[in-house]
Design a protein around this motif. Structure first.
Motif, PDB file in Angstrom:
ATOM      1  N   TRP A 175       0.854  -1.187   0.000  1.00  0.00           N
ATOM      2  CA  TRP A 175       0.000   0.000   0.000  1.00  0.00           C
ATOM      3  C   TRP A 175       0.890   1.237   0.000  1.00  0.00           C
ATOM      4  CZ3 TRP A 175       0.731  -3.281   4.085  1.00  0.00           C
ATOM      5  CH2 TRP A 175       1.261  -2.748   5.268  1.00  0.00           C
ATOM      6  N   CYS A 176       0.301   2.374  -0.347  1.00  0.00           N
ATOM      7  CA  CYS A 176       1.016   3.648  -0.355  1.00  0.00           C
ATOM      8  C   CYS A 176       0.889   4.313   1.006  1.00  0.00           C
ATOM      9  CB  CYS A 176       0.470   4.582  -1.428  1.00  0.00           C
ATOM     10  SG  CYS A 176       0.794   4.055  -3.114  1.00  0.00           S
ATOM     11  N   ASP A 179      -1.725   6.959   1.424  1.00  0.00           N
ATOM     12  CA  ASP A 179      -3.127   6.543   1.541  1.00  0.00           C
ATOM     13  C   ASP A 179      -3.476   6.019   2.934  1.00  0.00           C
ATOM     14  OD1 ASP A 179      -3.531   7.096  -1.150  1.00  0.00           O
ATOM     15  OD2 ASP A 179      -3.052   5.044  -1.779  1.00  0.00           O
ATOM     16  N   GLU A 273       3.601   8.008  -9.223  1.00  0.00           N
ATOM     17  CA  GLU A 273       2.232   7.590  -9.549  1.00  0.00           C
ATOM     18  C   GLU A 273       2.230   6.566 -10.682  1.00  0.00           C
ATOM     19  OE1 GLU A 273       0.431  11.335 -10.331  1.00  0.00           O
ATOM     20  OE2 GLU A 273       0.130  11.829  -8.201  1.00  0.00           O
ATOM     21  N   VAL A 276       3.422   3.296  -9.099  1.00  0.00           N
ATOM     22  CA  VAL A 276       2.348   2.663  -8.319  1.00  0.00           C
ATOM     23  C   VAL A 276       1.409   1.901  -9.249  1.00  0.00           C
ATOM     24  CG1 VAL A 276       0.300   3.099  -6.910  1.00  0.00           C
ATOM     25  CG2 VAL A 276       2.452   4.272  -6.387  1.00  0.00           C
ATOM     26  N   THR A 280       0.540  -2.136  -9.066  1.00  0.00           N
ATOM     27  CA  THR A 280      -0.811  -2.693  -8.902  1.00  0.00           C
ATOM     28  C   THR A 280      -1.111  -3.776  -9.936  1.00  0.00           C
ATOM     29  OG1 THR A 280      -1.836  -1.004 -10.322  1.00  0.00           O
ATOM     30  CG2 THR A 280      -1.687  -0.525  -7.959  1.00  0.00           C
ATOM     31  N   PHE A 287      -2.667  -5.306  -3.752  1.00  0.00           N
ATOM     32  CA  PHE A 287      -2.508  -3.881  -3.467  1.00  0.00           C
ATOM     33  C   PHE A 287      -3.723  -3.331  -2.738  1.00  0.00           C
ATOM     34  CE2 PHE A 287      -1.770   0.586  -4.043  1.00  0.00           C
ATOM     35  CZ  PHE A 287      -0.389   0.698  -4.154  1.00  0.00           C
ATOM     36  N   SER A 289      -5.767  -0.162  -1.877  1.00  0.00           N
ATOM     37  CA  SER A 289      -5.919   1.218  -2.326  1.00  0.00           C
ATOM     38  C   SER A 289      -7.245   1.764  -1.822  1.00  0.00           C
ATOM     39  CB  SER A 289      -5.876   1.285  -3.853  1.00  0.00           C
ATOM     40  OG  SER A 289      -6.864   0.464  -4.426  1.00  0.00           O
TER      41      SER A 289
END
Length: 290
Positions: A175-176, A179, A273, A276, A280, A287, A289
């Motif tokens: 995950w980011c 987020d 971005e 990412v 995914t 992932f 999100s």
């Protein structure tokens, strides 16, 4: 038993996940999940991995190490968390991000080669990750820190691919960090292996660090009076409250790096971005999100 390795990365967690899970040890134990204290395993696993040199530990040694880590006799799931599983901070950047990530993760999992493993990793925009890393290394100049690396070619997808290549078939969840406020409950339950309906004490602590006291009180009151019917609805509610009550100094990150401009940050963010998006769609990656 399955061993869950929360791999960090640096500057994405600050021990929040581990602290929250340890606060809920009794609830987790009811579901067969154990969360050992970090002092029981971090140095032990590091020293053992160095000694084994990538080879698999014997069954007797595995039993001995498990006995040192676990107080419980049996468990279905054990969560180990350390932001230095991939590398210690001084070696997180050497031409690329975490160049030894694959070998390191493989070495740690070889300590328990017969026990199923599961990996979890948060990633962060290099535009903020690199300044945070340099700040952690005060004795390095910017030039020494960057070395031969091209900042526009530092991709997390390369790190992920190294982990997947040397640890084939092992589940990897990503995950980011950006987020996290909107997916924190899901992250906690995914790492712990808990059903969505199990309440965890302290799962709102992260939001409390980002939002004014008034905003947090209003959010809790609203959630109590309007319980969200789904994860998506919870995210929409939290997002609305963050938009209105977030503390600017906790949300915005000031970026100061020698020679960097606003255009540098914008380009790094655009490339992140794109990266990412690649991650995914990588086979073997789950992932999370918003």
């Amino acid at each position: 038993m399955r061993i869950v390795y929360h791999l960090g990365a640096h500057f994405t967690d600050e021990e929040r996940l581990l602290k929250c899970l340890m606060k809920n040890r009794e609830v987790l134990a009811e579901h067969g999940i154990v969360v050992p204290g970090p002092k029981r395993y971090r140095n032990l696993l590091r020293d053992t991995a160095i000694e084994l040199k990538g080879n698999a530990a014997s069954r007797d040694r595995q039993a001995l190490i498990l006995d040192k880590i676990m107080e419980e006799d049996v468990a279905d799931r054990m969560v180990l968390s350390w932001d230095s599983f991939l590398s210690l901070a001084p070696w997180a950047l050497d031409g690329t991000l975490y160049p030894a990530a694959g070998e390191r993760v493989r070495a740690f999992s070889q300590i328990f080669p017969e026990i199923e493993a599961e990996f979890h990793l948060a990633i962060r925009n290099p535009a903020t990750f690199l300044p945070a890393l340099l700040e952690k290394l005060p004795n390095k100049t910017y030039a020494d820190f960057i070395g031969k690396a091209d900042i526009y070619q530092l991709h997390w997808s390369h790190v992920v691919q190294r982990i997947l290549t040397l640890n084939p078939g092992t589940p990897l969840t990503i995950w980011c960090d950006e987020d996290t406020p909107l997916i924190w409950p899901e992250v906690l339950r995914t790492v712990a292996g808990l059903p969505e309906n199990v309440a965890l004490e302290g799962e709102e602590d992260l939001l409390a660090t980002l939002m004014s006291g008034e905003g947090m009180t209003r959010l809790q009151s609203y959630l109590a009076g309007h319980p969200p019917s789904s994860v998506m609805q919870w995210r929409k509610i939290v997002s609305a409250f963050l938009d209105k009550f977030a503390l600017p100094d906790r949300i915005a990150t000031e970026i100061e790096m020698p020679g960097w401009t606003e255009e540098t940050v914008a380009e790094l963010t655009r490339l992140y971005e794109e990266d990412v998006y690649r991650i995914t769609h990588m086979p073997g990656v789950d992932f999370i999100s918003p």
